[in-house]
Design a protein around this motif. Structure first.
Motif, PDB file in Angstrom:
ATOM      1  N   GLU A  59       0.835  -1.209   0.000  1.00 57.34           N
ATOM      2  CA  GLU A  59       0.000   0.000   0.000  1.00 57.34           C
ATOM      3  C   GLU A  59       0.866   1.253   0.000  1.00 57.34           C
ATOM      4  O   GLU A  59       0.555   2.239  -0.675  1.00 57.34           O
ATOM      5  CB  GLU A  59      -0.945  -0.008   1.200  1.00 57.34           C
ATOM      6  N   SER A  60       1.970   1.229   0.724  1.00 56.08           N
ATOM      7  CA  SER A  60       2.894   2.358   0.745  1.00 56.08           C
ATOM      8  C   SER A  60       3.503   2.587  -0.644  1.00 56.08           C
ATOM      9  O   SER A  60       3.612   3.729  -1.101  1.00 56.08           O
ATOM     10  CB  SER A  60       3.987   2.114   1.781  1.00 56.08           C
ATOM     11  N   GLU A  61       3.898   1.506  -1.316  1.00 56.49           N
ATOM     12  CA  GLU A  61       4.428   1.618  -2.676  1.00 56.49           C
ATOM     13  C   GLU A  61       3.364   2.159  -3.629  1.00 56.49           C
ATOM     14  O   GLU A  61       3.659   2.957  -4.517  1.00 56.49           O
ATOM     15  CB  GLU A  61       4.943   0.268  -3.162  1.00 56.49           C
ATOM     16  N   TYR A  62       2.135   1.747  -3.438  1.00 58.09           N
ATOM     17  CA  TYR A  62       1.008   2.215  -4.255  1.00 58.09           C
ATOM     18  C   TYR A  62       0.839   3.727  -4.105  1.00 58.09           C
ATOM     19  O   TYR A  62       0.627   4.440  -5.090  1.00 58.09           O
ATOM     20  CB  TYR A  62      -0.259   1.475  -3.821  1.00 58.09           C
ATOM     21  N   GLU A  63       0.927   4.207  -2.884  1.00 55.52           N
ATOM     22  CA  GLU A  63       0.774   5.647  -2.624  1.00 55.52           C
ATOM     23  C   GLU A  63       1.937   6.453  -3.196  1.00 55.52           C
ATOM     24  O   GLU A  63       1.765   7.599  -3.589  1.00 55.52           O
ATOM     25  CB  GLU A  63       0.642   5.906  -1.117  1.00 55.52           C
ATOM     26  N   LYS A  64       3.095   5.854  -3.263  1.00 48.07           N
ATOM     27  CA  LYS A  64       4.323   6.542  -3.700  1.00 48.07           C
ATOM     28  C   LYS A  64       4.450   6.624  -5.224  1.00 48.07           C
ATOM     29  O   LYS A  64       5.126   7.495  -5.747  1.00 48.07           O
ATOM     30  CB  LYS A  64       5.523   5.785  -3.116  1.00 48.07           C
ATOM     31  N   GLY A  65       3.826   5.703  -5.941  1.00 53.45           N
ATOM     32  CA  GLY A  65       4.021   5.655  -7.380  1.00 53.45           C
ATOM     33  C   GLY A  65       2.828   5.094  -8.120  1.00 53.45           C
ATOM     34  O   GLY A  65       1.687   5.433  -7.813  1.00 53.45           O
ATOM     35  N   ILE A  66       3.107   4.212  -9.069  1.00 49.51           N
ATOM     36  CA  ILE A  66       2.064   3.602  -9.893  1.00 49.51           C
ATOM     37  C   ILE A  66       2.205   2.081  -9.822  1.00 49.51           C
ATOM     38  O   ILE A  66       3.314   1.556  -9.880  1.00 49.51           O
ATOM     39  CB  ILE A  66       2.189   4.058 -11.363  1.00 49.51           C
ATOM     40  N   VAL A  67       1.076   1.413  -9.714  1.00 44.29           N
ATOM     41  CA  VAL A  67       1.019  -0.043  -9.791  1.00 44.29           C
ATOM     42  C   VAL A  67       0.114  -0.375 -10.974  1.00 44.29           C
ATOM     43  O   VAL A  67      -1.025   0.097 -11.044  1.00 44.29           O
ATOM     44  CB  VAL A  67       0.461  -0.671  -8.498  1.00 44.29           C
ATOM     45  N   LEU A  68       0.649  -1.150 -11.908  1.00 50.07           N
ATOM     46  CA  LEU A  68      -0.157  -1.617 -13.035  1.00 50.07           C
ATOM     47  C   LEU A  68      -0.504  -3.076 -12.826  1.00 50.07           C
ATOM     48  O   LEU A  68       0.232  -3.814 -12.170  1.00 50.07           O
ATOM     49  CB  LEU A  68       0.621  -1.472 -14.349  1.00 50.07           C
ATOM     50  N   LYS A  69      -1.610  -3.471 -13.417  1.00 47.19           N
ATOM     51  CA  LYS A  69      -2.016  -4.875 -13.373  1.00 47.19           C
ATOM     52  C   LYS A  69      -2.372  -5.318 -14.783  1.00 47.19           C
ATOM     53  O   LYS A  69      -2.861  -4.537 -15.598  1.00 47.19           O
ATOM     54  CB  LYS A  69      -3.207  -5.082 -12.432  1.00 47.19           C
ATOM     55  N   ALA A  70      -2.090  -6.581 -15.063  1.00 48.40           N
ATOM     56  CA  ALA A  70      -2.531  -7.222 -16.294  1.00 48.40           C
ATOM     57  C   ALA A  70      -3.651  -8.165 -15.893  1.00 48.40           C
ATOM     58  O   ALA A  70      -3.492  -8.965 -14.961  1.00 48.40           O
ATOM     59  CB  ALA A  70      -1.388  -7.990 -16.945  1.00 48.40           C
ATOM     60  N   VAL A  71      -4.780  -8.054 -16.582  1.00 48.24           N
ATOM     61  CA  VAL A  71      -5.911  -8.924 -16.281  1.00 48.24           C
ATOM     62  C   VAL A  71      -6.283  -9.717 -17.521  1.00 48.24           C
ATOM     63  O   VAL A  71      -6.119  -9.248 -18.650  1.00 48.24           O
ATOM     64  CB  VAL A  71      -7.129  -8.130 -15.752  1.00 48.24           C
ATOM     65  N   ASP A  72      -6.783 -10.925 -17.297  1.00 53.33           N
ATOM     66  CA  ASP A  72      -7.203 -11.765 -18.416  1.00 53.33           C
ATOM     67  C   ASP A  72      -8.663 -11.475 -18.762  1.00 53.33           C
ATOM     68  O   ASP A  72      -9.286 -10.555 -18.200  1.00 53.33           O
ATOM     69  CB  ASP A  72      -6.944 -13.239 -18.121  1.00 53.33           C
ATOM     70  N   GLU A  73      -9.216 -12.270 -19.670  1.00 55.51           N
ATOM     71  CA  GLU A  73     -10.591 -12.045 -20.137  1.00 55.51           C
ATOM     72  C   GLU A  73     -11.625 -12.212 -19.028  1.00 55.51           C
ATOM     73  O   GLU A  73     -12.744 -11.727 -19.135  1.00 55.51           O
ATOM     74  CB  GLU A  73     -10.924 -12.972 -21.317  1.00 55.51           C
ATOM     75  N   ASN A  74     -11.246 -12.853 -17.927  1.00 58.43           N
ATOM     76  CA  ASN A  74     -12.151 -13.015 -16.782  1.00 58.43           C
ATOM     77  C   ASN A  74     -11.880 -11.984 -15.686  1.00 58.43           C
ATOM     78  O   ASN A  74     -12.365 -12.126 -14.571  1.00 58.43           O
ATOM     79  CB  ASN A  74     -12.032 -14.430 -16.215  1.00 58.43           C
ATOM     80  N   ASN A  75     -11.075 -10.992 -16.010  1.00 56.56           N
ATOM     81  CA  ASN A  75     -10.685  -9.925 -15.085  1.00 56.56           C
ATOM     82  C   ASN A  75      -9.873 -10.449 -13.894  1.00 56.56           C
ATOM     83  O   ASN A  75      -9.889  -9.871 -12.815  1.00 56.56           O
ATOM     84  CB  ASN A  75     -11.897  -9.118 -14.604  1.00 56.56           C
ATOM     85  N   VAL A  76      -9.161 -11.564 -14.100  1.00 61.99           N
ATOM     86  CA  VAL A  76      -8.267 -12.121 -13.086  1.00 61.99           C
ATOM     87  C   VAL A  76      -6.890 -11.493 -13.277  1.00 61.99           C
ATOM     88  O   VAL A  76      -6.383 -11.416 -14.404  1.00 61.99           O
ATOM     89  CB  VAL A  76      -8.179 -13.659 -13.219  1.00 61.99           C
ATOM     90  N   ILE A  77      -6.283 -11.041 -12.191  1.00 59.35           N
ATOM     91  CA  ILE A  77      -4.961 -10.422 -12.266  1.00 59.35           C
ATOM     92  C   ILE A  77      -3.931 -11.513 -12.542  1.00 59.35           C
ATOM     93  O   ILE A  77      -3.779 -12.444 -11.766  1.00 59.35           O
ATOM     94  CB  ILE A  77      -4.630  -9.656 -10.971  1.00 59.35           C
ATOM     95  N   ILE A  78      -3.219 -11.362 -13.675  1.00 62.93           N
ATOM     96  CA  ILE A  78      -2.226 -12.361 -14.088  1.00 62.93           C
ATOM     97  C   ILE A  78      -0.816 -11.785 -14.120  1.00 62.93           C
ATOM     98  O   ILE A  78       0.147 -12.504 -14.391  1.00 62.93           O
ATOM     99  CB  ILE A  78      -2.580 -12.972 -15.454  1.00 62.93           C
ATOM    100  N   GLY A  79      -0.685 -10.491 -13.856  1.00 63.34           N
ATOM    101  CA  GLY A  79       0.632  -9.863 -13.839  1.00 63.34           C
ATOM    102  C   GLY A  79       0.553  -8.489 -13.217  1.00 63.34           C
ATOM    103  O   GLY A  79      -0.531  -7.912 -13.088  1.00 63.34           O
ATOM    104  N   SER A  80       1.712  -7.969 -12.833  1.00 58.11           N
ATOM    105  CA  SER A  80       1.751  -6.648 -12.218  1.00 58.11           C
ATOM    106  C   SER A  80       3.174  -6.107 -12.253  1.00 58.11           C
ATOM    107  O   SER A  80       4.145  -6.867 -12.390  1.00 58.11           O
ATOM    108  CB  SER A  80       1.257  -6.715 -10.767  1.00 58.11           C
ATOM    109  N   VAL A  81       3.281  -4.791 -12.137  1.00 59.85           N
ATOM    110  CA  VAL A  81       4.568  -4.103 -12.039  1.00 59.85           C
ATOM    111  C   VAL A  81       4.332  -2.803 -11.275  1.00 59.85           C
ATOM    112  O   VAL A  81       3.240  -2.242 -11.300  1.00 59.85           O
ATOM    113  CB  VAL A  81       5.197  -3.849 -13.436  1.00 59.85           C
ATOM    114  N   ARG A  82       5.386  -2.326 -10.589  1.00 59.72           N
ATOM    115  CA  ARG A  82       5.312  -1.081  -9.807  1.00 59.72           C
ATOM    116  C   ARG A  82       6.445  -0.159 -10.206  1.00 59.72           C
ATOM    117  O   ARG A  82       7.518  -0.623 -10.608  1.00 59.72           O
ATOM    118  CB  ARG A  82       5.458  -1.369  -8.319  1.00 59.72           C
ATOM    119  N   ALA A  83       6.229   1.127 -10.042  1.00 55.16           N
ATOM    120  CA  ALA A  83       7.298   2.089 -10.307  1.00 55.16           C
ATOM    121  C   ALA A  83       6.992   3.409  -9.612  1.00 55.16           C
ATOM    122  O   ALA A  83       5.837   3.735  -9.339  1.00 55.16           O
ATOM    123  CB  ALA A  83       7.464   2.315 -11.803  1.00 55.16           C
TER     124      ALA A  83
END
Length: 164
Positions: A59-83
């Motif tokens: 949550e602290s990293e989320y507040e500090k920058g950006i978190v992306l998520k990759a979701v599949d056709e069922n909206n399931v998170i299958i990947g992520s990256v932070r910066a």
């Protein structure tokens, strides 16, 4: 051969990358625990930092920058990256893809997407010297090694950078 390329296209077409919401962070942390098992096995150590990170830290990293998520056709998170960006340098971390979805270009797309969130800056990331697939990915996308740091007898971090 054409069918093979079509299958890759169809799988990638169904994946969407977007900014994560705070409500996604628990699922992203669960994915992190799953995705980093392979790193833990490289060092025969189940206590590597990504496997002991807490939800509060994410949550602290989320507040500090950006978190992306990759979701599949069922909206399931299958990947992520932070910066996050600091003084013209973007620090990229926790690039992860679900083990069953690796090798399909998702990590590549996530890395390119996070760069796109911070255009025309310098990018830095790191991995362990034993993470050959990670290093190959970073080099394929134009990252160059600029530093290595020995942490202990077994662990050495390799730092990469890329200028826009």
């Amino acid at each position: 051969m054409v069918k093979f390329y079509l299958n890759i296209f169809e799988r990638q077409k169904k994946m969407i990358i977007k900014k994560a919401e705070k409500k996604d962070l628990h699922k992203i942390l669960d994915l992190q625990y799953l995705a980093y098992q392979s790193e833990a096995r490289l060092f025969n150590n189940p206590n590597i930092p990504p496997l002991s990170q807490t939800l509060a830290e994410v949550e602290s990293e989320y507040e500090k920058g950006i978190v992306l998520k990759a979701v599949d056709e069922n909206n399931v998170i299958i990947g992520s990256v932070r910066a996050f960006s600091d003084k013209g340098t973007v620090y990229i971390g926790k690039l992860m893809v679900h083990p069953q979805k690796q090798g399909q270009g998702i990590g590549t797309q996530l890395l390119l997407a996070i760069e796109n969130e911070f255009p025309k800056q310098k990018y830095e990331l790191f991995t362990s010297s034993k993470s050959i697939k990670n290093m190959e990915l970073y080099e394929k996308l134009g990252y160059k090694i600029f530093k290595e740091k020995q942490i202990d007898d077994e662990l050495k971090f390799v730092y990469f950078e890329k200028s826009a």
